[in-house]
Scaffold this motif. Structure first.
Motif, PDB file in Angstrom:
ATOM      1  N   ARG A 236      -1.987 -24.751  27.434  1.00 14.97           N
ATOM      2  CA  ARG A 236      -2.808 -24.153  28.487  1.00 14.97           C
ATOM      3  C   ARG A 236      -4.201 -23.781  28.007  1.00 14.97           C
ATOM      4  O   ARG A 236      -5.198 -24.152  28.633  1.00 14.97           O
ATOM      5  N   ILE A 237      -4.300 -23.061  26.919  1.00 17.09           N
ATOM      6  CA  ILE A 237      -5.614 -22.583  26.468  1.00 17.09           C
ATOM      7  C   ILE A 237      -6.533 -23.735  26.075  1.00 17.09           C
ATOM      8  O   ILE A 237      -7.677 -23.777  26.536  1.00 17.09           O
ATOM      9  N   PRO A 238      -6.088 -24.710  25.256  1.00 16.72           N
ATOM     10  CA  PRO A 238      -6.999 -25.825  24.951  1.00 16.72           C
ATOM     11  C   PRO A 238      -7.457 -26.588  26.192  1.00 16.72           C
ATOM     12  O   PRO A 238      -8.621 -26.977  26.294  1.00 16.72           O
ATOM     13  N   VAL A 239      -6.549 -26.784  27.153  1.00 13.98           N
ATOM     14  CA  VAL A 239      -6.918 -27.503  28.375  1.00 13.98           C
ATOM     15  C   VAL A 239      -7.947 -26.699  29.173  1.00 13.98           C
ATOM     16  O   VAL A 239      -8.951 -27.243  29.628  1.00 13.98           O
TER      17      VAL A 239
ATOM     18  N   ARG B 122     -16.597 -20.993  30.990  1.00 15.16           N
ATOM     19  CA  ARG B 122     -17.243 -21.783  32.063  1.00 15.16           C
ATOM     20  C   ARG B 122     -18.571 -21.171  32.467  1.00 15.16           C
ATOM     21  O   ARG B 122     -19.540 -21.876  32.726  1.00 15.16           O
ATOM     22  N   LEU B 123     -18.615 -19.852  32.501  1.00 16.92           N
ATOM     23  CA  LEU B 123     -19.857 -19.183  32.865  1.00 16.92           C
ATOM     24  C   LEU B 123     -20.928 -19.393  31.794  1.00 16.92           C
ATOM     25  O   LEU B 123     -22.107 -19.385  32.090  1.00 16.92           O
ATOM     26  N   GLY B 124     -20.508 -19.590  30.574  1.00 14.55           N
ATOM     27  CA  GLY B 124     -21.443 -19.921  29.496  1.00 14.55           C
ATOM     28  C   GLY B 124     -21.205 -21.342  29.038  1.00 14.55           C
ATOM     29  O   GLY B 124     -21.158 -21.624  27.848  1.00 14.55           O
TER      30      GLY B 124
ATOM     31  N   GLN C 124      -3.993 -32.745  37.065  1.00 14.58           N
ATOM     32  CA  GLN C 124      -2.752 -33.013  36.326  1.00 14.58           C
ATOM     33  C   GLN C 124      -2.810 -32.388  34.940  1.00 14.58           C
ATOM     34  O   GLN C 124      -1.818 -31.833  34.460  1.00 14.58           O
ATOM     35  N   LEU C 125      -3.966 -32.485  34.293  1.00 12.97           N
ATOM     36  CA  LEU C 125      -4.120 -31.888  32.968  1.00 12.97           C
ATOM     37  C   LEU C 125      -3.945 -30.376  33.020  1.00 12.97           C
ATOM     38  O   LEU C 125      -3.318 -29.786  32.142  1.00 12.97           O
ATOM     39  N   VAL C 126      -4.480 -29.758  34.061  1.00 11.18           N
ATOM     40  CA  VAL C 126      -4.348 -28.302  34.212  1.00 11.18           C
ATOM     41  C   VAL C 126      -2.881 -27.922  34.421  1.00 11.18           C
ATOM     42  O   VAL C 126      -2.376 -26.987  33.797  1.00 11.18           O
TER      43      VAL C 126
ATOM     44  N   ALA D 285     -11.723 -27.841  29.860  1.00  9.90           N
ATOM     45  CA  ALA D 285     -12.178 -27.964  31.241  1.00  9.90           C
ATOM     46  C   ALA D 285     -13.444 -27.146  31.466  1.00  9.90           C
ATOM     47  O   ALA D 285     -14.393 -27.608  32.101  1.00  9.90           O
ATOM     48  N   ALA D 286     -13.471 -25.941  30.928  1.00  9.11           N
ATOM     49  CA  ALA D 286     -14.645 -25.082  31.081  1.00  9.11           C
ATOM     50  C   ALA D 286     -15.858 -25.683  30.374  1.00  9.11           C
ATOM     51  O   ALA D 286     -16.957 -25.731  30.942  1.00  9.11           O
TER      52      ALA D 286
END
Length: 193
Positions: free
Chosen positions: A115-118, A71-73, A103-105, A122-123
């Motif tokens: 979890r990781i792909p979502v 997310r930061l990048g 809901q996706l999270v 999201a990021a």
């Protein structure tokens, strides 16, 4: 620190194992929580509420880190993801996160390997921190509670902490396999439609 005290090892193992497994999926975090809950249920060495709190904290910090790094990048992450996806698929994903991102999270945390792909999606799609943080907290509480219940179930069946821990681990693995099979079946069903 008294290394002969199971709590001196158990609590850091729960927090550290869940944190590590939430960032780098090499530790079966559900099994860590289930086993700790089984030990807490069958002995006085660990406190079940503290096991759940530490599991939630480890999972939450891990999820925030997993989301935060890309997310930061986010521009670089978005470019990397967009090279592999058609533009209409990215817009559909962005729309889904806009409408029901929390809901996706939550679902991503509860579904094995979701979890990781979502979190990465999201990021990359610049999902807002103010929405991610409460959704991730709810997801981590539900997740830790669910896996603790498997440990409690196994601890309630057997008085032996070793057998209860083994059963909790097997139950977690069975639930994971079952959820993966259901997820695969649903994907195949959607592809046929």
């Amino acid at each position: 620190m008294n290394w002969t005290d199971p709590a001196a090892i158990g609590y850091p193992a729960v927090f550290g194992g869940v944190l590590l497994g939430s960032i780098i999926p090499i530790v079966p975090t559900g099994a860590v929580v289930g086993a700790a809950a089984a030990v807490a249920t069958t002995t006085d060495h660990l406190s079940l509420p503290l096991v759940i709190v530490l599991a939630v904290l480890g999972a939450y910090v891990g999820d925030v880190v997993t989301f935060g790094i890309p997310r930061l990048g986010s521009e670089a992450a978005f470019r990397w993801i967009s090279r592999r996806q058609p533009a209409e698929r990215l817009e559909k994903a962005r729309d889904q996160f806009t409408r029901r991102g929390w809901q996706l999270v939550v679902i991503g945390r509860l579904v094995p390997a979701g979890r990781i792909p979502v979190l990465l999606a999201a990021a990359a799609l610049s999902y807002p921190w103010r929405r991610l943080l409460p959704a991730a907290l709810v997801a981590c509480v539900l997740w830790a509670t669910a896996y603790s219940l498997l440990g409690i179930l196994s601890g309630g069946i057997f008085d032996s902490p070793l057998i209860a821990t083994l059963l909790a681990t097997v139950l977690v693995l069975l639930v994971t396999v079952l959820l993966n099979l259901v997820s695969r079946w649903r994907r195949k069903t959607k592809e046929k439609v």
